[in-house]
Design an enzyme around this catalytic site. Structure first.
Site, PDB file in Angstrom:
ATOM      1  N   CYS B 106     -47.833 -27.090 -32.794  1.00 31.76           N
ATOM      2  CA  CYS B 106     -49.166 -27.559 -33.256  1.00 31.76           C
ATOM      3  C   CYS B 106     -48.944 -28.547 -34.391  1.00 31.76           C
ATOM      4  CB  CYS B 106     -49.954 -26.534 -33.250  1.00 31.76           C
ATOM      5  SG  CYS B 106     -51.559 -27.080 -33.935  1.00 31.76           S
ATOM      6  N   SER B 110     -51.579 -25.135 -36.825  1.00 28.48           N
ATOM      7  CA  SER B 110     -50.031 -24.120 -36.429  1.00 28.48           C
ATOM      8  C   SER B 110     -50.995 -22.923 -35.468  1.00 28.48           C
ATOM      9  CB  SER B 110     -49.346 -23.276 -37.372  1.00 28.48           C
ATOM     10  OG  SER B 110     -48.726 -24.169 -38.399  1.00 28.48           O
ATOM     11  N   CYS B 111     -51.601 -23.619 -34.537  1.00 28.60           N
ATOM     12  CA  CYS B 111     -52.314 -22.441 -33.387  1.00 28.60           C
ATOM     13  C   CYS B 111     -51.215 -21.907 -32.722  1.00 28.60           C
ATOM     14  CB  CYS B 111     -53.223 -23.314 -32.592  1.00 28.60           C
ATOM     15  SG  CYS B 111     -54.464 -24.259 -33.691  1.00 28.60           S
TER      16      CYS B 111
END
Lengths: 204, 198, 204, 198
Positions: B106, B110-111
């Site tokens: 991501c 920061s998924c």
């Protein structure tokens, strides 16, 4: 917004610090940050798009120097102040020091009225636009063409949802790009797939 | 006044800042301590990569489950009692093959599908990985120890919407015939992110 | 390179700290940095393009957190080590501590063989290319069209000159862009003029 | 290990770093101290905005000089005994008018015609000015105290090559007839950068 958070393709960074036994957390306070921003989301104080945008609104030098969880913490603190859960003064009194917060929020935008539906196989282009508020199209896709390879269920439009504007749900299209077209002559050969909201796309 | 003057001398430490928020939440009856205890329990007991490993092992041994997993990840992992937060509306599972390596990232934050593959490792959230993996995929994978031959094509999935992704690795030849339990033990978080092959 | 130094149009920064009595230097050491990198240029240890690129090669977090003169200092120290004036070990022994240097240099490129001459009034476009080494076309002009309004004398091609590659002189064209075309719907109305090297341009 | 771990605890201070370089230069006979003394003299005595102010005042009072200045800045300032370093091969002078405001910047670093208008002020080199002036010119000028009416058009000059720029401000009406010496006194560095009108 064209912020420093928009990392994809940016050059100048060194090697990834990777180890097979890498940890998620390194310090106990980091878990508390994660727990409390999750609690705030569950309590309806803010949504995930507001949370992400408040990270993006961090002063750029602070964003780059902060660890991941300091960024989370800054977003949590900023949104609690902006939503009236506590004041900055109270926060700094409790914290016994200054607390760096994110910069003020600007205007957002509603779903794009002229957006169209696409189907798998359609050739699409990410609109050549610069959205000053929250936006979830990575900068490296701007103006670039790709092919729709999948369609995923609808989500609230983040450009609106992060700004307290009524956000209609819209599909995200899984768009396949060629790395060589994203960064001519300076990328490793690969396909790069991005989940792109309908409002960001036009027919190519 | 240098450029970095925005970081003040008398800035509260990160611990002091989260202490303050915790205390103010408590004072308002928002049950911060309870949420922290519950979170610590959840990340140790529930959001663990063993979940995803079970999913992978089942997909390797049950072709019908694999079909359902690739068609609708969220429903399929539900069969194993696994759940995802409400805003993760969809789980997309991408299957590797002998000639294809999928990798997730991501670039904007920061998924991850943390309730399935576990919370993301530190490096996944670093600016280095976020900036470089989309543009220098083969180079970065090599630096991470995955030196792919040219015959393996790379697809990078930049998961910038709330749809979550995981990678279904290729089952190693020598594990054919193993039980689901045995297979689950060899599946790593790195393999489900796509930066390692098994 | 698409580095964090390429600041034009990046969003998220706050107000400019301006005062009519603004100073150039704030600390005595800053003057010494300026004096000694100028000396190194006069002595032929490095040229200005090498100097600028060594600043761009700073670790991005360091670049953003450092002051202007710490960036100059880092470039000076890095180039003196790279050119063999002193070793990093000697530098750190003298400095009694670690000295952060810029990241290693990558490959540069020679003047573009297919470059063309333009004249005043020509409509030109900045090539849609991503140069991983030193390059002096701001990222915001990439792929954008403008008009040649002036031609200035030739300089060594910086993409080569910063990398120790033979750099032929080439003209820079003063190209006029519309801010609204550079950043659709999110810029103040203005003309933005950029001095663009011939190798960066193609006919629009 | 946080993201910022690249800045080590035992990093030498900036003073220690330049002390070290100065000492090593001296040890190699590179006359560092002499260069520093000479530089300090030069910036106090030679690279001063009064140079540019003289150029502006002469251009206001001598139409022929102004023509030469706009045609070839480097040659024209040479008439006043002013010089530029060899790598500044050209000085471009842009003239403001009642309906036009020119402003200079360098988004990639912070180049200026320092031997003519003086070394650039701190804010000129800051990331704020470099990022914002090209995209938000009118907004930034207003923040700097120059609130231009819509009737005044803005041209921003991003001076990314080694050609150097200076702005020739509009002569204030009430100064018509003043001597060159008197006129030079009202010309500021900000006006020659283009962020102020006189």
């Amino acid at each position: 917004m064209d912020g420093v958070h928009d990392m994809g393709g940016r050059q100048g960074f060194g090697r990834v610090r990777h180890s097979p036994k890498a940890q998620t957390f390194h310090e106990p306070w980091e878990k508390r940050v994660n727990a409390l921003y999750s609690l705030a989301v569950r309590l309806g104080i803010f949504n995930m798009d507001e949370y992400r945008h408040a990270i993006e609104r961090m002063e750029p030098r602070h964003y780059l120097s902060a660890s991941y969880y300091e960024r989370s913490l800054t977003s949590l603190a900023t949104l609690c102040v902006e939503k009236g859960i506590f004041t900055r003064e109270e926060l700094e009194r409790y914290a016994q020091g200054q607390v760096p917060l994110s910069l003020p929020i600007g205007p957002g935008r509603a779903n794009v009225a002229t957006r169209q539906k696409f189907k798998i196989g359609d050739r699409v282009r990410v609109r050549n636009e610069h959205v000053s508020g929250h936006v979830r199209a990575p900068g490296y896709t701007r103006g670039k063409a790709g092919v729709v390879v999948d369609i995923t269920p609808a989500y609230p439009f983040p450009d609106a949802h992060a700004h307290g504007i009524h956000a209609e749900d819209e599909p995200t299209y899984d768009v396949r790009f060629n790395a060589e077209e994203l960064w001519p002559n300076s990328a490793d050969k690969a396909h790069v797939h991005v989940g792109v909201f309908e409002s960001y796309l036009e027919r190519a | 006044m240098p450029d970095s003057s925005n970081i003040q001398q008398n800035t509260a430490s990160v611990e002091q800042r989260i202490d303050a928020i915790e205390a103010m939440f408590e004072a308002r009856g928002m049950k911060a301590r309870e949420a922290i205890d519950e979170f610590e329990h959840t990340i140790e007991e529930k959001w663990i990569p063993e979940n995803g490993a079970r999913v992978v092992a089942k997909a390797w041994t049950d072709p019908e489950f694999k079909k359902r997993l690739l068609a609708n990840g969220r429903a399929a992992v539900g069969e194993l009692g696994l759940t995802m937060p409400p805003h993760h509306r969809h789980l997309v599972v991408k299957e590797n093959s002998p000639t294809l390596q999928n990798v997730i990232c991501c670039t904007l934050c920061s998924c991850t599908a943390f309730s399935i593959i576990g919370l993301p490792p530190d490096w996944y959230k670093d600016l280095e990985y976020r900036s470089r993996i989309v543009r220098q995929s083969r180079t970065v994978l090599k630096e991470l120890g995955l030196d792919l031959p040219e015959s393996i094509y790379i697809r990078v999935w930049d998961t910038t919407a709330d749809t979550r992704y995981m990678i279904l690795p290729v089952q190693p030849e020598h594990t054919k015939g193993w039980s689901e339990e045995e297979l689950a033990k060899i599946v790593t978080k790195d393999a489900m992110i796509g930066v390692a092959r098994l």
